[in-house]
Design a protein around this motif. Sequence first.
Motif, mmCIF file in Angstrom:
data_model
loop_
_atom_site.group_PDB
_atom_site.id
_atom_site.type_symbol
_atom_site.label_atom_id
_atom_site.label_comp_id
_atom_site.label_asym_id
_atom_site.label_seq_id
_atom_site.Cartn_x
_atom_site.Cartn_y
_atom_site.Cartn_z
ATOM 1 N N ASN A 51 0.822 -1.214 0.000
ATOM 2 C CA ASN A 51 0.000 0.000 0.000
ATOM 3 C C ASN A 51 0.856 1.263 0.000
ATOM 4 O OD1 ASN A 51 -2.447 -1.469 -0.001
ATOM 5 N ND2 ASN A 51 -2.284 -1.752 2.209
ATOM 6 N N ASP A 67 -5.719 -4.769 -0.710
ATOM 7 C CA ASP A 67 -4.367 -4.227 -0.556
ATOM 8 C C ASP A 67 -3.601 -4.337 -1.870
ATOM 9 O OD1 ASP A 67 -4.775 -3.587 2.087
ATOM 10 O OD2 ASP A 67 -3.581 -5.240 2.898
ATOM 11 N N GLU A 68 -2.578 -3.486 -2.000
ATOM 12 C CA GLU A 68 -1.724 -3.487 -3.185
ATOM 13 C C GLU A 68 -0.298 -3.782 -2.767
ATOM 14 O OE1 GLU A 68 -1.943 -0.394 -6.474
ATOM 15 O OE2 GLU A 68 -0.092 0.177 -5.427
ATOM 16 N N GLN A 70 3.615 -4.054 -4.337
ATOM 17 C CA GLN A 70 4.460 -3.738 -5.482
ATOM 18 C C GLN A 70 5.777 -4.468 -5.317
ATOM 19 O OE1 GLN A 70 4.618 0.376 -6.641
ATOM 20 N NE2 GLN A 70 6.504 0.087 -7.789
ATOM 21 N N ILE A 75 2.936 -4.396 -9.986
ATOM 22 C CA ILE A 75 1.877 -4.181 -8.997
ATOM 23 C C ILE A 75 0.936 -5.379 -8.989
ATOM 24 C CG2 ILE A 75 -0.111 -2.752 -8.380
ATOM 25 C CD1 ILE A 75 1.458 -0.365 -9.518
ATOM 26 N N ASN A 77 -2.565 -6.779 -6.968
ATOM 27 C CA ASN A 77 -3.688 -6.455 -6.092
ATOM 28 C C ASN A 77 -4.150 -7.714 -5.391
ATOM 29 O OD1 ASN A 77 -4.189 -3.561 -6.677
ATOM 30 N ND2 ASN A 77 -4.421 -4.351 -8.735
#
Length: 82
Positions: A51, A67-68, A70, A75, A77
Amino acid sequence: SDQQRSMVPDVDMTDFNGQKLGVSRQHLAIRHDRTGVQVVDLGSANGTLLNGTLMKPNMHYLVNSGDEIQLGKLIVNILFPN
């Protein structure tokens, strides 16, 4: 996969240009226990953001649906079914 080390990842990011986007061979672990789903950066070369916040290597972070993450520049999800 890594032919030289005979390592095959549980989730292969090749089809998503993982290597080009900075995903390490052993970048992230995903674990599930009684507290929920946790992610751990495994000391990746390009780091992991949860996030938008840089995760510290080898620390467990609880993740929630929406939530994300990376991985380098890739990226991902997180979505859990209802």
